[in-house]
Write an enzyme that holds these catalytic residues in place. Structure first.
Site, PDB file in Angstrom:
ATOM      1  N   ASP A  29      24.790  22.043  31.114  1.00  0.00           N
ATOM      2  CA  ASP A  29      24.555  20.765  32.138  1.00  0.00           C
ATOM      3  C   ASP A  29      23.181  19.783  31.388  1.00  0.00           C
ATOM      4  O   ASP A  29      23.785  18.997  30.969  1.00  0.00           O
ATOM      5  CB  ASP A  29      23.393  21.871  33.519  1.00  0.00           C
ATOM      6  CG  ASP A  29      24.227  21.812  34.047  1.00  0.00           C
ATOM      7  OD1 ASP A  29      25.418  22.350  33.639  1.00  0.00           O
ATOM      8  OD2 ASP A  29      23.210  22.567  35.264  1.00  0.00           O
ATOM      9  N   GLU A  31      24.308  18.877  28.581  1.00  0.00           N
ATOM     10  CA  GLU A  31      25.328  17.934  27.560  1.00  0.00           C
ATOM     11  C   GLU A  31      25.307  17.082  28.583  1.00  0.00           C
ATOM     12  O   GLU A  31      25.458  15.591  27.837  1.00  0.00           O
ATOM     13  CB  GLU A  31      26.688  19.206  27.087  1.00  0.00           C
ATOM     14  CG  GLU A  31      27.215  18.455  26.106  1.00  0.00           C
ATOM     15  CD  GLU A  31      26.473  17.716  25.053  1.00  0.00           C
ATOM     16  OE1 GLU A  31      27.022  16.820  24.296  1.00  0.00           O
ATOM     17  OE2 GLU A  31      25.323  17.936  24.219  1.00  0.00           O
ATOM     18  N   TYR A  32      25.423  17.596  29.666  1.00  0.00           N
ATOM     19  CA  TYR A  32      26.006  16.166  30.800  1.00  0.00           C
ATOM     20  C   TYR A  32      25.260  15.790  31.006  1.00  0.00           C
ATOM     21  O   TYR A  32      25.254  14.081  30.794  1.00  0.00           O
ATOM     22  CB  TYR A  32      26.353  17.322  31.789  1.00  0.00           C
ATOM     23  CG  TYR A  32      27.146  16.346  32.986  1.00  0.00           C
ATOM     24  CD1 TYR A  32      28.055  15.629  33.371  1.00  0.00           C
ATOM     25  CD2 TYR A  32      26.142  15.834  33.753  1.00  0.00           C
ATOM     26  CE1 TYR A  32      28.585  14.563  34.261  1.00  0.00           C
ATOM     27  CE2 TYR A  32      26.874  14.337  34.714  1.00  0.00           C
ATOM     28  CZ  TYR A  32      28.056  14.353  34.501  1.00  0.00           C
ATOM     29  OH  TYR A  32      28.498  13.320  35.816  1.00  0.00           O
ATOM     30  N   ASP A  33      23.751  15.931  31.014  1.00  0.00           N
ATOM     31  CA  ASP A  33      22.909  15.190  31.507  1.00  0.00           C
ATOM     32  C   ASP A  33      22.202  13.968  30.326  1.00  0.00           C
ATOM     33  O   ASP A  33      22.422  13.197  30.387  1.00  0.00           O
ATOM     34  CB  ASP A  33      21.568  15.437  31.410  1.00  0.00           C
ATOM     35  CG  ASP A  33      21.931  16.137  32.838  1.00  0.00           C
ATOM     36  OD1 ASP A  33      22.591  16.250  34.107  1.00  0.00           O
ATOM     37  OD2 ASP A  33      20.259  17.825  33.533  1.00  0.00           O
ATOM     38  N   SER A  77      44.739  14.056  65.185  1.00  0.00           N
ATOM     39  CA  SER A  77      43.855  15.081  65.317  1.00  0.00           C
ATOM     40  C   SER A  77      45.460  16.122  65.490  1.00  0.00           C
ATOM     41  O   SER A  77      46.894  15.897  66.329  1.00  0.00           O
ATOM     42  CB  SER A  77      42.831  15.367  66.824  1.00  0.00           C
ATOM     43  OG  SER A  77      43.741  14.929  67.945  1.00  0.00           O
ATOM     44  N   GLU A 105      47.957  26.625  55.456  1.00  0.00           N
ATOM     45  CA  GLU A 105      46.436  26.928  55.719  1.00  0.00           C
ATOM     46  C   GLU A 105      45.623  26.892  56.481  1.00  0.00           C
ATOM     47  O   GLU A 105      45.638  26.754  57.569  1.00  0.00           O
ATOM     48  CB  GLU A 105      46.349  25.103  55.036  1.00  0.00           C
ATOM     49  CG  GLU A 105      47.388  24.607  54.333  1.00  0.00           C
ATOM     50  CD  GLU A 105      47.501  22.589  54.498  1.00  0.00           C
ATOM     51  OE1 GLU A 105      46.512  22.456  54.732  1.00  0.00           O
ATOM     52  OE2 GLU A 105      49.009  22.028  54.677  1.00  0.00           O
ATOM     53  N   LYS A 107      42.139  26.052  58.267  1.00  0.00           N
ATOM     54  CA  LYS A 107      41.556  25.539  59.008  1.00  0.00           C
ATOM     55  C   LYS A 107      39.941  25.140  58.959  1.00  0.00           C
ATOM     56  O   LYS A 107      39.568  26.182  59.455  1.00  0.00           O
ATOM     57  CB  LYS A 107      41.718  25.528  60.501  1.00  0.00           C
ATOM     58  CG  LYS A 107      41.532  24.362  61.207  1.00  0.00           C
ATOM     59  CD  LYS A 107      42.199  24.275  62.978  1.00  0.00           C
ATOM     60  CE  LYS A 107      41.717  23.615  63.358  1.00  0.00           C
ATOM     61  NZ  LYS A 107      39.932  22.640  63.639  1.00  0.00           N
ATOM     62  N   ASP A 109      36.058  23.441  58.958  1.00  0.00           N
ATOM     63  CA  ASP A 109      35.190  23.491  60.420  1.00  0.00           C
ATOM     64  C   ASP A 109      34.436  22.859  59.506  1.00  0.00           C
ATOM     65  O   ASP A 109      33.185  22.936  59.785  1.00  0.00           O
ATOM     66  CB  ASP A 109      34.485  24.751  60.540  1.00  0.00           C
ATOM     67  CG  ASP A 109      33.742  24.276  62.369  1.00  0.00           C
ATOM     68  OD1 ASP A 109      34.773  23.213  62.965  1.00  0.00           O
ATOM     69  OD2 ASP A 109      33.398  25.093  63.031  1.00  0.00           O
ATOM     70  N   GLU A 162      38.466  17.447  55.033  1.00  0.00           N
ATOM     71  CA  GLU A 162      37.416  17.617  55.803  1.00  0.00           C
ATOM     72  C   GLU A 162      35.995  18.146  54.906  1.00  0.00           C
ATOM     73  O   GLU A 162      36.011  18.505  53.516  1.00  0.00           O
ATOM     74  CB  GLU A 162      37.737  19.283  55.824  1.00  0.00           C
ATOM     75  CG  GLU A 162      36.559  19.875  57.194  1.00  0.00           C
ATOM     76  CD  GLU A 162      37.448  19.047  58.724  1.00  0.00           C
ATOM     77  OE1 GLU A 162      37.830  18.235  58.446  1.00  0.00           O
ATOM     78  OE2 GLU A 162      36.405  19.423  59.331  1.00  0.00           O
ATOM     79  N   LYS A 275      52.037  23.533  59.334  1.00  0.00           N
ATOM     80  CA  LYS A 275      52.247  22.666  59.565  1.00  0.00           C
ATOM     81  C   LYS A 275      54.009  22.336  58.608  1.00  0.00           C
ATOM     82  O   LYS A 275      54.599  23.580  57.940  1.00  0.00           O
ATOM     83  CB  LYS A 275      52.276  21.801  58.693  1.00  0.00           C
ATOM     84  CG  LYS A 275      50.400  21.113  58.731  1.00  0.00           C
ATOM     85  CD  LYS A 275      50.237  20.411  57.263  1.00  0.00           C
ATOM     86  CE  LYS A 275      48.654  19.726  57.707  1.00  0.00           C
ATOM     87  NZ  LYS A 275      48.105  19.643  56.156  1.00  0.00           N
ATOM     88  N   LYS A 299      43.968  28.430  66.450  1.00  0.00           N
ATOM     89  CA  LYS A 299      42.475  28.725  66.703  1.00  0.00           C
ATOM     90  C   LYS A 299      42.107  29.983  67.085  1.00  0.00           C
ATOM     91  O   LYS A 299      42.965  30.764  67.479  1.00  0.00           O
ATOM     92  CB  LYS A 299      42.121  27.695  67.964  1.00  0.00           C
ATOM     93  CG  LYS A 299      42.441  26.037  67.339  1.00  0.00           C
ATOM     94  CD  LYS A 299      41.154  25.503  66.749  1.00  0.00           C
ATOM     95  CE  LYS A 299      39.757  25.855  68.119  1.00  0.00           C
ATOM     96  NZ  LYS A 299      38.977  25.030  67.353  1.00  0.00           N
ATOM     97  N   CYS A 391      63.153  60.285  63.781  1.00  0.00           N
ATOM     98  CA  CYS A 391      62.119  59.997  65.430  1.00  0.00           C
ATOM     99  C   CYS A 391      61.594  61.119  65.243  1.00  0.00           C
ATOM    100  O   CYS A 391      61.764  61.975  66.111  1.00  0.00           O
ATOM    101  CB  CYS A 391      63.279  59.333  66.138  1.00  0.00           C
ATOM    102  SG  CYS A 391      62.876  59.130  68.229  1.00  0.00           S
ATOM    103  N   CYS A 394      62.453  62.479  69.194  1.00  0.00           N
ATOM    104  CA  CYS A 394      64.376  63.276  69.481  1.00  0.00           C
ATOM    105  C   CYS A 394      64.606  64.146  68.234  1.00  0.00           C
ATOM    106  O   CYS A 394      65.853  64.463  67.986  1.00  0.00           O
ATOM    107  CB  CYS A 394      64.852  62.407  70.670  1.00  0.00           C
ATOM    108  SG  CYS A 394      65.483  60.667  69.190  1.00  0.00           S
ATOM    109  N   CYS A 407      64.567  54.336  66.128  1.00  0.00           N
ATOM    110  CA  CYS A 407      65.305  55.839  66.238  1.00  0.00           C
ATOM    111  C   CYS A 407      66.551  55.543  67.201  1.00  0.00           C
ATOM    112  O   CYS A 407      67.127  54.137  67.302  1.00  0.00           O
ATOM    113  CB  CYS A 407      64.876  56.379  67.714  1.00  0.00           C
ATOM    114  SG  CYS A 407      65.577  57.368  67.810  1.00  0.00           S
ATOM    115  N   CYS A 412      67.233  58.576  73.808  1.00  0.00           N
ATOM    116  CA  CYS A 412      65.555  58.515  73.547  1.00  0.00           C
ATOM    117  C   CYS A 412      65.059  59.180  74.536  1.00  0.00           C
ATOM    118  O   CYS A 412      64.403  58.008  74.380  1.00  0.00           O
ATOM    119  CB  CYS A 412      65.077  57.936  72.061  1.00  0.00           C
ATOM    120  SG  CYS A 412      64.450  58.631  71.488  1.00  0.00           S
TER     121      CYS A 412
HETATM  122 ZN   LIG Z   1      63.952  59.400  69.974  1.00  0.00          ZN
END
Ligand SMILES: [Zn+2]
Length: 645
Positions: A29, A31-33, A77, A105, A107, A109, A162, A275, A299, A391, A394, A407, A412
């Protein structure tokens, strides 16, 4: 000096991108500053601030009020789905519009924001507002570092994301402001952006997760995948979870992944967004007056809880499908104590990696059996569930089809009982009092296997069965007798054709008789609103099967008489099969369909030889061509409105 400033801006923006977008800083940080301070000094000295200088992120003075701003393209929306049926209807509509793939994707909030760029430079940020017009929140959004101030794309661009506040950031904020804690992450994000003072926005530590390209003036992207790739390439922060699905099962799986995964991520979410990937299919599907038809928000409204798997056993359904069921440690869920939950099928069980003793997430929503969504935690000593080779009921061979085990024995016992139970259920033949327990007994003790066997039952068949007094037997027999008079749609549902639910059965019943339905071609079947490719094929193979046809004859011989329910028979569209195509300027398509149906018509989604009338709005395409080819009557919107009035 300007050259040095240009260089500093470039370096600082790259470091900010590494830090805020990639979460992978390459320098400390300080260095950035150091470089940041150097840039500030140069800007003061020269009086010049480059358009993409990080010092613009400070955000400036508080504004008096938010100005209104019109979006270039409308920000829709999303329509919502809460049940798999609604999701499945969306999928069917998309499939009919073309060979669609789907993206799934998270969603988030938070608060939706729209960022505008022109000639490679960030110009403006607005809220979604009413979709057409939002509030200008440029000064506020500038303080958020998760988007670029300059990009390589030179056209006009609107992207959508968002604004969210990470749960961990919210927690820290609240710990530092014990007197005025923020209620939840969504309100915190909305309040941060819609605050007149940009320094408040900055103090909240919001970020923006981008997920859509809303408008592009030049060479627009053609798929959602391209849009996400474009956003990533240009330095916007996107969320890494992104799935591409080609069929409905994959969509459900991707949603479940999100439903489980969202418990472990740092961002507040309330669902998944599905989508249609391809722009071409999106425009073919169009939009209602409220929502695009090509996307849906799923939802999560059901209740969820964690529990532990104690045992897994198998059930056989009416198609022979083996369903794994888990016995779980009792857990309170949506007002009931849940002790059992389904794992859907063998593939699911393996994919979700659920073992005996696993900690799992269980969901229960209305009228649906509780379901295990996935393992939340792997416990030492958990035991994998064995795949049954035979199965369990049976002993017949088990066949593996995709994710499912079946089965192979049509006789069955539990399978037969499930078929009969379905036939007798309320929405089917509605044989009151005929429970699964009674049918189990009748199958075992009296060899009742087919639907038609029910109609051959006599009072003496119940002699010697425990719990069947004269009155009860009388009631059962008269319920069986009463079920002979059955609406056609319910009959088509009752006989248990694979994939035919109540809605599709109603579509089929429009044809008026079982014989007519049995004679439909593939093209006629897929033309029905709620019948897709798989269901169409299963209807065809059902009626092609000799055993099924014999059973239908036996039912008719026993006096079962499906009838067509009385429907609207008067009105301008009485008895007509109508197809809508193109856009109507006076009303949305669902409204038009409703009004046609209210006047006795039936709406189809595709033109077939059975179609009586095509209503062609603006930009009518292939359906209109087909109608002309088949010589079907076509009218325009004006004539349509005249018929309505
Ligand atoms: Zn069966």
């Amino acid at each position: 000096m300007q050259e040095r400033m240009r260089e500093l801006v470039k370096i600082l923006n790259r470091w900010a991108y590494e830090y805020y977008v990639l979460d992978d800083p390459s320098v400390p940080d300080r260095e950035y500053d150091r470089l940041y301070d150097e840039l500030c000094a140069l800007e003061r000295e020269t009086g010049v601030v480059l358009p993409d200088s990080p010092t613009r992120r400070v955000g400036g003075e508080p504004v008096k009020a938010f100005e209104r701003h019109r979006h270039i393209a409308r920000l829709f929306s999303l329509d919502k789905a809460v049940t798999t049926d609604e999701l499945s209807a969306f999928f069917t509509r998309a499939e009919k519009a073309g060979e669609a793939t789907f993206t799934v994707e998270y969603k988030y909030d938070g608060l939706t924001v729209c960022l505008t760029y022109d000639k490679g430079k960030f110009v403006r940020a607005t809220t979604r507002g009413n979709g057409t017009e939002g509030e200008d929140v440029t000064a506020q959004v500038l303080t958020i570092p998760s988007f670029p101030l300059s990009i390589s794309y030179q056209g006009t661009l609107e992207v959508r994301g968002e604004a969210v506040i990470r749960l961990s950031v919210l927690e820290k904020y609240n710990a530092a402001h014990p007197d005025e804690p923020l209620k939840n992450a969504r309100n915190a994000a909305a309040g941060a952006i819609r605050n007149l003072d940009p320094s408040v926005t900055r103090s909240r530590g919001a970020e923006i997760l981008f997920y859509d390209v809303n408008y592009m003036s030049d060479s627009p992207v053609k798929t959602q995948c391209e849009a996400m790739e474009f956003l990533r390439r240009e330095g916007f922060k996107i969320y890494p979870h992104f799935r591409i699905c080609t069929n409905f099962d994959e969509i459900l799986q991707a949603i479940e992944e999100i439903e489980v995964g969202r418990r472990n991520i740092d961002v507040l979410t309330d669902g998944a967004v599905v989508k249609v990937n391809e722009e071409e299919i999106r425009s073919a599907m169009g939009a209602t007056d409220k929502f695009p038809r090509w996307a849906i928000a799923y939802k999560f409204e059901a209740e969820e809880a964690e529990s532990t798997v104690e045992r897994v056993f198998w059930q056989v359904g009416r198609t022979g499908k083996l369903t794994p069921l888990a016995e779980i440690a009792p857990v309170e869920l949506a007002g009931a104590t849940v002790r059992r939950a389904t794992l859907n099928n063998y593939g699911d069980l393996t994919r979700k990696d659920v073992k005996v003793h696993s900690r799992v997430l269980v969901r229960r929503s209305n009228e649906v059996i509780p379901e295990i969504l996935g393992a939340v935690e792997h416990v030492e000593g958990s035991i994998p569930v064995e795949k049954p080779a035979l199965c369990p009921f049976c002993g017949s061979a088990v066949k593996e089809v995709g994710a499912n085990l079946f089965c192979t024995n049509p006789a069955c016992p539990p399978r037969v009982v499930q078929k009969l139970t379905h036939y007798c259920s309320k929405n089917a033949a509605d044989v009151e009092g005929m429970s699964e327990a009674t049918l189990t007994l009748l199958e075992r003790e009296r060899g009742v296997r087919r639907f038609s066997d029910l109609y051959a039952l006599r009072a003496e068949d119940f002699d010697g069965l425990e719990g069947f007094k004269e009155k009860k037997v009388g009631n059962l027999l008269s319920a069986i007798e009463g079920s002979k008079h059955i609406p056609l749609d319910r009959f088509l549902y009752a006989i248990g054709i694979d994939g035919i639910g109540r809605v599709a059965a109603r579509d089929l019943a429009e044809y008026g008789s079982v014989e007519k339905v049995a004679s439909l071609t593939y093209d006629e079947l897929v033309a029905l609103e709620n019948v897709g490719d798989v269901t169409a094929n299963s209807i065809l193979s059902y009626f092609a099967d000799e055993e099924n046809r014999e059973e239908l004859s036996r039912l008719f011989a026993a006096g079962v008489e499906p009838f067509v329910r009385a429907r609207v028979t008067t009105g301008a569209f009485a008895g007509k099969k109508v197809v809508l195509t193109g856009t109507l300027s006076s009303m949305a398509r669902p409204e038009a369909q409703k009004r046609i149906e209210a006047l006795g018509g039936t709406c189809q989604s595709a033109v077939t030889s059975a179609t009586d009338l095509v209503i062609a709005g603006e930009k009518a395409g292939s359906k209109l061509d087909k109608a002309k080819k088949l010589g079907i009557a076509v009218i325009g919107e004006e004539e349509f409105l005249a018929m309505l009035s």
